[in-house]
Enzyme design. Structure first.
Site, PDB file in Angstrom:
ATOM      1  N   LYS A 132       1.012  -1.146  -0.291  1.00  0.00           N
ATOM      2  CA  LYS A 132      -0.657   0.430   0.176  1.00  0.00           C
ATOM      3  C   LYS A 132       1.088   1.067   0.218  1.00  0.00           C
ATOM      4  O   LYS A 132       1.884   1.018   0.450  1.00  0.00           O
ATOM      5  CB  LYS A 132      -0.597   0.085   1.309  1.00  0.00           C
ATOM      6  CG  LYS A 132      -1.596  -1.426   0.946  1.00  0.00           C
ATOM      7  CD  LYS A 132      -2.826  -1.114   2.315  1.00  0.00           C
ATOM      8  CE  LYS A 132      -3.665  -2.012   2.611  1.00  0.00           C
ATOM      9  NZ  LYS A 132      -5.050  -1.993   3.267  1.00  0.00           N
TER      10      LYS A 132
ATOM     11  N   TYR B 275     -12.381  -2.410  -3.319  1.00  0.00           N
ATOM     12  CA  TYR B 275     -12.971  -2.572  -1.961  1.00  0.00           C
ATOM     13  C   TYR B 275     -14.228  -2.259  -2.330  1.00  0.00           C
ATOM     14  O   TYR B 275     -15.332  -1.648  -1.363  1.00  0.00           O
ATOM     15  CB  TYR B 275     -12.217  -1.712  -0.924  1.00  0.00           C
ATOM     16  CG  TYR B 275     -11.188  -1.568  -0.276  1.00  0.00           C
ATOM     17  CD1 TYR B 275     -10.332  -2.750  -0.144  1.00  0.00           C
ATOM     18  CD2 TYR B 275      -9.927  -0.215  -0.960  1.00  0.00           C
ATOM     19  CE1 TYR B 275      -9.311  -3.313   0.665  1.00  0.00           C
ATOM     20  CE2 TYR B 275      -8.654  -0.989  -0.631  1.00  0.00           C
ATOM     21  CZ  TYR B 275      -7.853  -1.574   0.179  1.00  0.00           C
ATOM     22  OH  TYR B 275      -7.104  -1.724   0.552  1.00  0.00           O
TER      23      TYR B 275
ATOM     24  N   ASN C  81      -2.051  -0.080   7.245  1.00  0.00           N
ATOM     25  CA  ASN C  81      -1.639  -1.790   7.841  1.00  0.00           C
ATOM     26  C   ASN C  81      -0.371  -2.010   6.624  1.00  0.00           C
ATOM     27  O   ASN C  81      -0.823  -3.358   6.604  1.00  0.00           O
ATOM     28  CB  ASN C  81      -2.732  -2.016   8.099  1.00  0.00           C
ATOM     29  CG  ASN C  81      -3.437  -2.475   7.311  1.00  0.00           C
ATOM     30  OD1 ASN C  81      -3.575  -2.295   5.944  1.00  0.00           O
ATOM     31  ND2 ASN C  81      -4.580  -3.778   7.503  1.00  0.00           N
TER      32      ASN C  81
ATOM     33  N   HIS D 178      -1.773  -5.106   2.066  1.00  0.00           N
ATOM     34  CA  HIS D 178      -3.053  -5.502   0.428  1.00  0.00           C
ATOM     35  C   HIS D 178      -2.983  -7.665   0.697  1.00  0.00           C
ATOM     36  O   HIS D 178      -2.185  -7.704  -0.293  1.00  0.00           O
ATOM     37  CB  HIS D 178      -3.685  -4.971  -0.396  1.00  0.00           C
ATOM     38  CG  HIS D 178      -5.137  -5.924  -0.290  1.00  0.00           C
ATOM     39  ND1 HIS D 178      -6.647  -6.171   0.047  1.00  0.00           N
ATOM     40  CD2 HIS D 178      -5.412  -6.708  -1.456  1.00  0.00           C
ATOM     41  CE1 HIS D 178      -7.377  -6.930  -0.614  1.00  0.00           C
ATOM     42  NE2 HIS D 178      -6.614  -7.384  -1.560  1.00  0.00           N
TER      43      HIS D 178
ATOM     44  N   GLU E 164      -9.651  -9.585  -8.065  1.00  0.00           N
ATOM     45  CA  GLU E 164      -8.395  -9.019  -8.411  1.00  0.00           C
ATOM     46  C   GLU E 164      -7.927  -9.165  -8.639  1.00  0.00           C
ATOM     47  O   GLU E 164      -6.624  -7.628  -9.464  1.00  0.00           O
ATOM     48  CB  GLU E 164      -8.365  -8.507  -6.056  1.00  0.00           C
ATOM     49  CG  GLU E 164      -8.652  -8.305  -5.213  1.00  0.00           C
ATOM     50  CD  GLU E 164      -8.580  -9.037  -4.323  1.00  0.00           C
ATOM     51  OE1 GLU E 164      -7.566  -9.071  -3.344  1.00  0.00           O
ATOM     52  OE2 GLU E 164      -9.596  -8.248  -2.894  1.00  0.00           O
TER      53      GLU E 164
HETATM   54  P1  DAT Z   1      -7.345  -7.086   4.995  1.00  0.00           P
HETATM   55  O1  DAT Z   1      -7.078  -5.558   4.551  1.00  0.00           O
HETATM   56  O2  DAT Z   1      -7.021  -7.702   5.557  1.00  0.00           O
HETATM   57  O3  DAT Z   1      -8.389  -8.365   4.140  1.00  0.00           O
HETATM   58  P2  DAT Z   1      -9.975  -5.976   5.283  1.00  0.00           P
HETATM   59  O4  DAT Z   1     -10.575  -6.311   3.668  1.00  0.00           O
HETATM   60  O5  DAT Z   1     -11.466  -6.263   6.194  1.00  0.00           O
HETATM   61  O6  DAT Z   1      -9.165  -6.482   6.200  1.00  0.00           O
HETATM   62  O7  DAT Z   1     -10.551  -4.532   5.432  1.00  0.00           O
HETATM   63  C1  DAT Z   1      -9.652  -3.512   3.875  1.00  0.00           C
HETATM   64  C2  DAT Z   1      -8.855  -2.761   5.338  1.00  0.00           C
HETATM   65  O8  DAT Z   1      -9.516  -1.556   5.054  1.00  0.00           O
HETATM   66  C3  DAT Z   1      -7.859  -2.770   5.808  1.00  0.00           C
HETATM   67  O9  DAT Z   1      -6.493  -3.267   5.310  1.00  0.00           O
HETATM   68  C4  DAT Z   1      -7.746  -1.359   6.691  1.00  0.00           C
HETATM   69  C5  DAT Z   1      -9.153  -1.074   6.521  1.00  0.00           C
HETATM   70  N1  DAT Z   1     -10.186  -1.511   7.706  1.00  0.00           N
HETATM   71  C6  DAT Z   1     -11.131  -2.656   8.135  1.00  0.00           C
HETATM   72  N2  DAT Z   1     -11.037  -2.002   9.456  1.00  0.00           N
HETATM   73  C7  DAT Z   1     -10.877  -1.034   9.395  1.00  0.00           C
HETATM   74  C8  DAT Z   1     -11.460  -0.295  10.715  1.00  0.00           C
HETATM   75  N3  DAT Z   1     -12.788  -0.502  11.534  1.00  0.00           N
HETATM   76  N4  DAT Z   1     -10.891   1.275  10.535  1.00  0.00           N
HETATM   77  C9  DAT Z   1     -10.318   1.943   9.731  1.00  0.00           C
HETATM   78  N5  DAT Z   1     -10.155   1.248   8.574  1.00  0.00           N
HETATM   79  C10 DAT Z   1      -9.944   0.110   8.252  1.00  0.00           C
HETATM   80 MG    MG Z   2      -9.898  -7.750   2.842  1.00  0.00          MG
END
Ligand code: DAT
Ligand code: MG
Length: 148
Positions: free
Chosen positions: A9, A49, A112, A115, A126
């Site tokens: 990212k 997303y 974080n 991805h 994707e």
């Molecule tokens: P991942 O990236 O582990 O697949 P995800 O698909 O649930 O996680 O979410 C996508 C991204 O969205 C994640 O990397 C960071 C952001 N995100 C997830 N939960 C969040 C939250 N509660 N507050 C802010 N950003 C969040």
């Molecule tokens: Mg995800």
């Protein structure tokens, strides 16, 4: 062979972590079959997303992922989808174990670092969203027989 979509990212690119992250997956024994540094458009971010469209953080997420270049990759290997998720660590770096990418390099969920596709279906979706077929390479590494 199974493939997954992984992406450093914008925070990972800015923090000079492309090499470190590529190195971890190479050392593990996976094979890089596609990769490019790119700027994600608003439209691509919203598609990528899409599953989070209704979440309160969606706007911030799209803004963040388009805030600078990302390094998009396709990796191949046995169980690469789930193993890459383990190597990434939990979504929220508060919970990701030391030794994982997020556990070692990230502090907050909004930044974080990496991805990774979370299922075979999302991997296909994707990969197709980010890469044209001709951008992916199929090749054998002689060392694969020492891994699988
Ligand atoms: P991942 O990236 O582990 O697949 P995800 O698909 O649930 O996680 O979410 C996508 C991204 O969205 C994640 O990397 C960071 C952001 N995100 C997830 N939960 C969040 C939250 N509660 N507050 C802010 N950003 C969040
Ligand atoms: Mg995800």
């Amino acid at each position: 062979m199974e493939k997954t979509f992984l992406m450093v990212k914008p925070d990972g690119v800015q923090r000079n972590l492309i090499g470190e992250i590529v190195s971890r997956f190479e050392s593990k024994g996976f094979t890089l079959v596609g990769g490019k540094l790119m700027q994600i458009s608003q439209e691509l971010a919203e598609q990528h997303y899409g599953e989070h469209k209704e979440r309160p953080f969606f706007g911030e997420l799209v803004e963040f992922i388009t805030s600078g270049p990302v390094f998009a990759m396709v990796w191949e290997g046995e169980n690469v989808i789930s193993t890459a998720r383990l190597m990434m660590g939990a979504t929220n770096p508060k919970e990701s174990a030391p030794g994982t990418i997020r556990g070692d390099f990230a502090v907050t969920v909004g930044k974080n670092i990496i991805h990774g596709s979370d299922s075979p279906e999302s991997a296909v979706r994707e990969i197709n969203l980010f890469f044209k077929e001709e951008e992916l390479v199929s090749y054998d590494k002689s060392m694969v027989s020492w891994i699988n």
